[in-house]
Scaffold this motif. Structure first.
Motif, PDB file in Angstrom:
ATOM      1  N   ALA A   1      -3.839  -2.513   8.167  1.00  0.00           N
ATOM      2  CA  ALA A   1      -2.306  -1.833   8.064  1.00  0.00           C
ATOM      3  C   ALA A   1      -1.833  -1.463   7.035  1.00  0.00           C
ATOM      4  O   ALA A   1      -0.881  -0.923   6.731  1.00  0.00           O
ATOM      5  N   GLY A   2      -2.793  -1.628   5.593  1.00  0.00           N
ATOM      6  CA  GLY A   2      -2.567  -1.441   4.560  1.00  0.00           C
ATOM      7  C   GLY A   2      -2.260  -0.034   4.174  1.00  0.00           C
ATOM      8  O   GLY A   2      -1.620   0.468   2.960  1.00  0.00           O
ATOM      9  N   GLY A   3      -2.633   0.970   4.941  1.00  0.00           N
ATOM     10  CA  GLY A   3      -2.152   2.297   4.797  1.00  0.00           C
ATOM     11  C   GLY A   3      -0.492   2.716   4.887  1.00  0.00           C
ATOM     12  O   GLY A   3      -0.332   3.635   4.163  1.00  0.00           O
ATOM     13  N   ILE A   4       0.098   1.813   5.473  1.00  0.00           N
ATOM     14  CA  ILE A   4       1.466   2.019   5.710  1.00  0.00           C
ATOM     15  C   ILE A   4       2.379   2.297   4.355  1.00  0.00           C
ATOM     16  O   ILE A   4       2.895   3.312   4.202  1.00  0.00           O
ATOM     17  N   PRO A   5       2.424   1.431   3.482  1.00  0.00           N
ATOM     18  CA  PRO A   5       3.210   1.722   2.247  1.00  0.00           C
ATOM     19  C   PRO A   5       3.015   2.928   1.503  1.00  0.00           C
ATOM     20  O   PRO A   5       3.882   3.346   0.912  1.00  0.00           O
ATOM     21  N   TYR A   6       1.666   3.398   1.622  1.00  0.00           N
ATOM     22  CA  TYR A   6       1.413   4.528   0.639  1.00  0.00           C
ATOM     23  C   TYR A   6       1.138   5.809   1.746  1.00  0.00           C
ATOM     24  O   TYR A   6       1.856   6.796   1.370  1.00  0.00           O
ATOM     25  N   TRP A   7       0.330   5.858   2.429  1.00  0.00           N
ATOM     26  CA  TRP A   7      -0.035   6.910   3.140  1.00  0.00           C
ATOM     27  C   TRP A   7       1.133   7.231   4.324  1.00  0.00           C
ATOM     28  O   TRP A   7       1.166   8.760   4.340  1.00  0.00           O
ATOM     29  N   LEU A   8       1.835   6.361   4.833  1.00  0.00           N
ATOM     30  CA  LEU A   8       2.968   6.876   5.890  1.00  0.00           C
ATOM     31  C   LEU A   8       3.863   7.455   5.092  1.00  0.00           C
ATOM     32  O   LEU A   8       4.485   8.482   5.572  1.00  0.00           O
ATOM     33  N   ASN A   9       4.288   7.142   3.827  1.00  0.00           N
ATOM     34  CA  ASN A   9       5.269   8.020   3.152  1.00  0.00           C
ATOM     35  C   ASN A   9       4.777   9.153   2.763  1.00  0.00           C
ATOM     36  O   ASN A   9       5.790  10.099   3.035  1.00  0.00           O
TER      37      ASN A   9
END
Length: 227
Positions: A155-163
């Motif tokens: 789930a590590g893409g949430i902080p950067y990629w989701l933004n």
């Protein structure tokens, strides 16, 4: 343990997962940057089924699909385990990893791509999936406890990629008010190596999503015209 090569695209969060895992394990590897607009012979040969990144080459043998690669890395290099040792906890981590890829990530992407009347419904669906994930991190620093593990990497893409996805997709999903537990987890994760050390330039991710949106919308339009 032999030669390790990673066929990857820096702007891809599933590729970043593999880099994080290798660095956490202390595994030396050669990064082989791939262009998705002009796929290399090595990539097509290594992943003839899906023809996409990431692909891990270990002593010349290819392993494809990021969740499969993560488990391979964890089983091959025993130091700093990614998956929990308890069988139930391992099964639970695998379940939520699949949930993230098949529901959360897909839902967020669809919400970004959607336009017109369908966008509100796509956003609502994405929010429902994120709400379930938010409950899983309640009261914990990381999904597995006090140390970064398998589910945090997934789930590590949430902080950067989701933004970035929110910016390009003209929407707002992740707010502290909606998802306080995921928000706190995101802040913790972004301060931790190797995550903070392996992030591509934001502009390159913006362009990556814009190209992806353009392609997805074009395909959707073509399918609608056929019907």
């Amino acid at each position: 343990m032999g030669e390790v090569k990673l066929l990857a695209t820096p702007q891809s969060s599933p590729c970043a997962r593999i880099e994080w895992a290798l660095k956490m394990k202390g595994v030396e590897y050669k990064y082989m940057k791939q262009s998705l607009l002009n796929k290399s012979h090595l990539l097509l040969q290594s992943n003839p089924v899906y023809k996409k990144v990431p692909v891990l080459l270990h002593n010349g043998l290819p392993i494809a699909e990021s969740l499969v690669i993560l488990e391979y890395i964890d089983e091959t290099w025993k130091q700093n385990p990614l998956l929990p040792q308890d069988p139930y906890d391992r099964a639970n981590a695998r379940f939520w990893a699949r949930f993230f890829d098949e529901k959360c990530a897909v839902g967020m992407w669809k919400a970004g791509v959607a336009q017109g009347e369908g966008k509100a419904g796509a956003i609502e669906s994405a929010l429902e999936s994120l709400a379930l994930l938010d409950k899983q991190i309640e009261g914990k620093r990381y999904f597995g406890g006090e140390e970064i593990g398998y589910m945090d990497i997934v789930a590590g893409g949430i902080p950067y990629w989701l933004n970035v996805l929110e910016q390009v997709g003209d929407m707002e999903l992740m707010t502290p008010q909606r998802f306080p537990h995921l928000h706190r987890w995101s802040l913790n994760l972004m301060q931790t190596s190797p995550v903070k050390d392996c992030l591509p330039p934001r502009d390159s991710v913006v362009n990556y999503f814009r190209l992806g949106f353009k392609k997805a919308r074009s395909m959707s339009s073509a399918n609608n015209n056929k019907s």
